[in-house]
Design a protein around this motif. Structure first.
Motif, PDB file in Angstrom:
ATOM      1  N   PRO A   1       0.886  -1.292  -0.199  1.00  0.00           N
ATOM      2  CA  PRO A   1       0.074  -0.028  -0.027  1.00  0.00           C
ATOM      3  C   PRO A   1       0.971   1.272   0.050  1.00  0.00           C
ATOM      4  N   SER A   2       0.365   2.370  -0.830  1.00  0.00           N
ATOM      5  CA  SER A   2       1.177   3.576  -1.016  1.00  0.00           C
ATOM      6  C   SER A   2       1.180   4.184   0.522  1.00  0.00           C
ATOM      7  N   GLY A   3       0.546   3.876   1.175  1.00  0.00           N
ATOM      8  CA  GLY A   3       0.408   4.607   2.809  1.00  0.00           C
ATOM      9  C   GLY A   3       1.280   3.671   3.639  1.00  0.00           C
ATOM     10  N   LEU A   4       1.796   2.701   3.293  1.00  0.00           N
ATOM     11  CA  LEU A   4       2.657   1.748   4.359  1.00  0.00           C
ATOM     12  C   LEU A   4       3.565   2.562   5.231  1.00  0.00           C
ATOM     13  N   GLY A   5       3.187   2.655   6.339  1.00  0.00           N
ATOM     14  CA  GLY A   5       4.209   3.187   7.278  1.00  0.00           C
ATOM     15  C   GLY A   5       3.704   4.744   7.485  1.00  0.00           C
ATOM     16  N   GLY A   6       2.629   5.043   6.818  1.00  0.00           N
ATOM     17  CA  GLY A   6       2.299   6.477   7.040  1.00  0.00           C
ATOM     18  C   GLY A   6       1.587   6.678   8.295  1.00  0.00           C
ATOM     19  N   VAL A   7       0.832   6.008   8.996  1.00  0.00           N
ATOM     20  CA  VAL A   7      -0.026   6.108   9.966  1.00  0.00           C
ATOM     21  C   VAL A   7       0.026   4.805  10.852  1.00  0.00           C
ATOM     22  N   GLN A   8       0.961   4.703  11.642  1.00  0.00           N
ATOM     23  CA  GLN A   8       1.084   3.479  12.459  1.00  0.00           C
ATOM     24  C   GLN A   8       1.151   3.749  14.109  1.00  0.00           C
ATOM     25  N   PRO A   9       0.458   2.964  14.974  1.00  0.00           N
ATOM     26  CA  PRO A   9       0.452   3.228  16.295  1.00  0.00           C
ATOM     27  C   PRO A   9       2.041   3.189  16.663  1.00  0.00           C
ATOM     28  N   ASP A  10       2.768   2.370  16.477  1.00  0.00           N
ATOM     29  CA  ASP A  10       4.163   2.481  16.726  1.00  0.00           C
ATOM     30  C   ASP A  10       4.769   3.285  15.445  1.00  0.00           C
ATOM     31  N   ARG A  11       5.252   4.516  15.989  1.00  0.00           N
ATOM     32  CA  ARG A  11       5.791   5.250  14.866  1.00  0.00           C
ATOM     33  C   ARG A  11       7.122   4.731  14.426  1.00  0.00           C
TER      34      ARG A  11
ATOM     35  N   ARG B   1       7.915   1.665  14.154  1.00  0.00           N
ATOM     36  CA  ARG B   1       7.818   0.750  13.162  1.00  0.00           C
ATOM     37  C   ARG B   1       7.158   1.266  11.657  1.00  0.00           C
ATOM     38  N   GLY B   2       6.506   2.381  11.886  1.00  0.00           N
ATOM     39  CA  GLY B   2       6.101   3.141  10.510  1.00  0.00           C
ATOM     40  C   GLY B   2       7.270   3.342   9.835  1.00  0.00           C
ATOM     41  N   ILE B   3       8.244   4.109  10.427  1.00  0.00           N
ATOM     42  CA  ILE B   3       9.526   4.753   9.772  1.00  0.00           C
ATOM     43  C   ILE B   3      10.209   3.414   9.097  1.00  0.00           C
ATOM     44  N   LEU B   4      10.538   2.551   9.724  1.00  0.00           N
ATOM     45  CA  LEU B   4      11.013   1.390   9.244  1.00  0.00           C
ATOM     46  C   LEU B   4      10.491   0.697   8.036  1.00  0.00           C
ATOM     47  N   LEU B   5       9.200   0.563   7.978  1.00  0.00           N
ATOM     48  CA  LEU B   5       8.379   0.181   6.971  1.00  0.00           C
ATOM     49  C   LEU B   5       8.413   0.797   5.730  1.00  0.00           C
ATOM     50  N   ARG B   6       8.212   2.346   6.014  1.00  0.00           N
ATOM     51  CA  ARG B   6       8.156   3.158   4.807  1.00  0.00           C
ATOM     52  C   ARG B   6       9.444   3.670   4.227  1.00  0.00           C
ATOM     53  N   PHE B   7      10.284   3.926   5.173  1.00  0.00           N
ATOM     54  CA  PHE B   7      11.912   4.540   4.344  1.00  0.00           C
ATOM     55  C   PHE B   7      12.690   3.400   4.234  1.00  0.00           C
ATOM     56  N   PHE B   8      12.664   2.473   5.109  1.00  0.00           N
ATOM     57  CA  PHE B   8      13.904   1.244   5.008  1.00  0.00           C
ATOM     58  C   PHE B   8      13.434   0.188   4.290  1.00  0.00           C
ATOM     59  N   PHE B   9      12.087  -0.221   4.464  1.00  0.00           N
ATOM     60  CA  PHE B   9      11.668  -1.500   3.635  1.00  0.00           C
ATOM     61  C   PHE B   9      11.041  -1.063   2.375  1.00  0.00           C
ATOM     62  N   ARG B  10       9.811  -0.412   2.251  1.00  0.00           N
ATOM     63  CA  ARG B  10       9.133  -0.199   1.097  1.00  0.00           C
ATOM     64  C   ARG B  10      10.005   0.631  -0.005  1.00  0.00           C
TER      65      ARG B  10
ATOM     66  N   ILE C   1      22.075   2.912   4.403  1.00  0.00           N
ATOM     67  CA  ILE C   1      22.362   4.430   3.882  1.00  0.00           C
ATOM     68  C   ILE C   1      21.179   4.922   3.199  1.00  0.00           C
ATOM     69  N   HIS C   2      20.642   4.069   2.383  1.00  0.00           N
ATOM     70  CA  HIS C   2      19.536   4.541   1.692  1.00  0.00           C
ATOM     71  C   HIS C   2      18.303   4.981   2.413  1.00  0.00           C
ATOM     72  N   GLY C   3      17.967   4.295   3.328  1.00  0.00           N
ATOM     73  CA  GLY C   3      16.841   4.464   4.305  1.00  0.00           C
ATOM     74  C   GLY C   3      16.997   5.665   5.170  1.00  0.00           C
ATOM     75  N   MET C   4      18.215   5.893   5.772  1.00  0.00           N
ATOM     76  CA  MET C   4      18.418   7.030   6.471  1.00  0.00           C
ATOM     77  C   MET C   4      18.412   8.342   5.578  1.00  0.00           C
ATOM     78  N   TYR C   5      18.858   8.110   4.546  1.00  0.00           N
ATOM     79  CA  TYR C   5      18.779   9.513   3.711  1.00  0.00           C
ATOM     80  C   TYR C   5      17.102   9.837   3.235  1.00  0.00           C
ATOM     81  N   ASN C   6      16.540   8.868   3.249  1.00  0.00           N
ATOM     82  CA  ASN C   6      15.108   8.983   2.626  1.00  0.00           C
ATOM     83  C   ASN C   6      14.476   9.524   3.796  1.00  0.00           C
ATOM     84  N   PHE C   7      14.552   9.067   5.038  1.00  0.00           N
ATOM     85  CA  PHE C   7      13.978   9.766   6.308  1.00  0.00           C
ATOM     86  C   PHE C   7      14.299  10.956   6.442  1.00  0.00           C
TER      87      PHE C   7
END
Length: 221
Positions: A59-69, A71-80, A179-185
């Motif tokens: 989903p395009s919103g993966l990691g956008g709104v998560q109870p665990d912030r 977890r949301g960051i990891l999912l969106r910027f580091f995984f997706r 490195i890629h994930g840190m930059y994206n975030f």
């Protein structure tokens, strides 16, 4: 600003490191036939389309709104984003390295082939920045090529050493994702944190260039 004009400007900015790479290759007389150079760039372009395909599975919103912030960051910027793009590069470079062995091309340091692949990826990706926030679009235009070049150099090294040294290959691949994930975030944070993202990118690129230079020296020794 006209969207088409902005897109062309962003592509031009992202392509400058590509021109610089070609001039450096010619200046130092590195054995790089134009067809091989184009093949490296094409591998990056192909990997972008595969990355988009992978990302469409989530989903395009993966990691956008998560109870665990976190977890949301990891999912969106580091995984997706980071993981899928580096995985796409890894798969394409594995195929690319296998194919070029069937032709009488000069042997290249895998990191150099990866870096060029990353630059090809960045130029095509720049075409999508026009619809983004102008601040982020311009920042990414100047830093996307160094980022993708640095990460792809690590992924290229990982692809070449996957069979001989899996732990080392995994570490190189993981470092590219981090490195890629840190930059994206970091670049989405307004103000000074964006400078940290730039520092991360150019430090990683410098490290990759040193590795490539060492590989060329070892080859010529």
């Amino acid at each position: 600003m006209n969207a088409l004009f902005l897109m062309l400007i962003l592509i031009l900015i992202a392509a400058l490191p590509l021109l610089a790479a070609w001039l450096v290759i010619r200046h130092f007389r590195i054995a790089m036939p134009p067809l091989l150079f184009a093949g490296c760039l094409l591998s990056g372009i192909v990997s972008l389309f595969i990355a988009v395909l992978f990302q469409s599975l989530f989903p395009s919103g993966l990691g956008g709104v998560q109870p665990d912030r976190l977890r949301g960051i990891l999912l969106r910027f580091f995984f997706r984003i980071a993981f899928t793009e580096e995985l796409s590069r890894l798969l394409v470079l594995l195929v690319f390295f296998t194919l070029i062995k069937k032709f009488p091309f000069p042997v290249l340091p895998p990191a150099l082939a990866g870096l060029l692949s990353g630059l090809g990826f960045a130029v095509l990706e720049a075409a999508t920045y026009g619809a983004a926030d102008i601040r982020i679009a311009l920042l990414r235009a100047f830093t996307a090529a160094p980022l993708h070049g640095a990460c792809a150099a690590r992924t290229g090294s990982a692809a070449a050493s996957f069979r001989e040294d899996p732990p080392r290959a995994f570490f190189r691949f993981l470092s590219a994702v981090v490195i890629h994930g840190m930059y994206n975030f970091i670049i989405i944070i307004p103000g000074p944190p964006a400078l940290i993202g730039i520092l991360i990118v150019f430090s990683a690129l410098a490290s990759s260039l040193i590795s490539i230079r060492s590989g060329l020296q070892d080859r010529d020794a």
